[in-house]
Design a protein around this motif. Structure first.
Motif, PDB file in Angstrom:
ATOM      1  N   ASP A 106       0.823  -1.203   0.000  1.00  8.81           N
ATOM      2  CA  ASP A 106       0.000   0.000   0.000  1.00  8.81           C
ATOM      3  C   ASP A 106       0.862   1.259   0.000  1.00  8.81           C
ATOM      4  O   ASP A 106       0.575   2.215  -0.717  1.00  8.81           O
ATOM      5  CB  ASP A 106      -0.928   0.002   1.218  1.00  8.81           C
ATOM      6  N   ALA A 107       1.920   1.258   0.806  1.00  9.40           N
ATOM      7  CA  ALA A 107       2.805   2.425   0.875  1.00  9.40           C
ATOM      8  C   ALA A 107       3.501   2.677  -0.461  1.00  9.40           C
ATOM      9  O   ALA A 107       3.626   3.824  -0.905  1.00  9.40           O
ATOM     10  CB  ALA A 107       3.834   2.245   1.988  1.00  9.40           C
ATOM     11  N   VAL A 108       3.949   1.612  -1.105  1.00 12.33           N
ATOM     12  CA  VAL A 108       4.633   1.757  -2.396  1.00 12.33           C
ATOM     13  C   VAL A 108       3.667   2.287  -3.447  1.00 12.33           C
ATOM     14  O   VAL A 108       4.027   3.146  -4.261  1.00 12.33           O
ATOM     15  CB  VAL A 108       5.271   0.419  -2.834  1.00 12.33           C
ATOM     16  N   GLU A 109       2.432   1.817  -3.428  1.00 10.88           N
ATOM     17  CA  GLU A 109       1.454   2.303  -4.400  1.00 10.88           C
ATOM     18  C   GLU A 109       1.143   3.788  -4.185  1.00 10.88           C
ATOM     19  O   GLU A 109       0.976   4.532  -5.143  1.00 10.88           O
ATOM     20  CB  GLU A 109       0.185   1.466  -4.332  1.00 10.88           C
ATOM     21  N   VAL A 110       1.074   4.230  -2.930  1.00 11.76           N
ATOM     22  CA  VAL A 110       0.838   5.643  -2.650  1.00 11.76           C
ATOM     23  C   VAL A 110       2.008   6.487  -3.156  1.00 11.76           C
ATOM     24  O   VAL A 110       1.821   7.517  -3.812  1.00 11.76           O
ATOM     25  CB  VAL A 110       0.607   5.876  -1.136  1.00 11.76           C
ATOM     26  N   VAL A 111       3.229   6.039  -2.877  1.00 16.33           N
ATOM     27  CA  VAL A 111       4.415   6.780  -3.323  1.00 16.33           C
ATOM     28  C   VAL A 111       4.480   6.824  -4.848  1.00 16.33           C
ATOM     29  O   VAL A 111       4.774   7.872  -5.439  1.00 16.33           O
ATOM     30  CB  VAL A 111       5.700   6.168  -2.724  1.00 16.33           C
ATOM     31  N   LEU A 112       4.183   5.715  -5.508  1.00 14.22           N
ATOM     32  CA  LEU A 112       4.191   5.699  -6.969  1.00 14.22           C
ATOM     33  C   LEU A 112       3.119   6.622  -7.535  1.00 14.22           C
ATOM     34  O   LEU A 112       3.349   7.311  -8.538  1.00 14.22           O
ATOM     35  CB  LEU A 112       3.981   4.278  -7.493  1.00 14.22           C
TER      36      LEU A 112
END
Length: 82
Positions: free
Chosen positions: A14-20
């Motif tokens: 989830d964190a990686v998707e938000v950053v992307l």
């Protein structure tokens, strides 16, 4: 041999998707601003009667836009298939 789960935890996904997502929007905004700035410089040069090489600058901006547009899906593909 121990059974090891090599997938990333859900919170990390989830964190990686938000950053992307944020990076993709920021890259899109930077690309639009770059294209507008290059267009303004081209218009001012034509009005002044100068012949400047703005197409190389426009090519760099468009290349950056392509790079930003391709980075998110590429990282997502490798991240989800790992």
């Amino acid at each position: 041999m121990p059974d090891v789960d090599s997938k990333a935890p859900g919170e990390l996904n989830d964190a990686v998707e938000v950053v992307l997502g944020i990076a993709a929007w920021a890259g899109t905004v930077a690309g639009v601003v770059g294209i507008l700035a290059t267009g303004i410089m081209m218009a001012v040069s034509v009005k002044r009667g100068e012949s400047s090489e703005h197409f190389s600058r426009l090519g760099m901006v468009l290349g950056g836009c392509i790079l930003v547009a391709a980075a998110g899906p590429t990282v997502t593909f490798f991240f989800k298939n790992a």
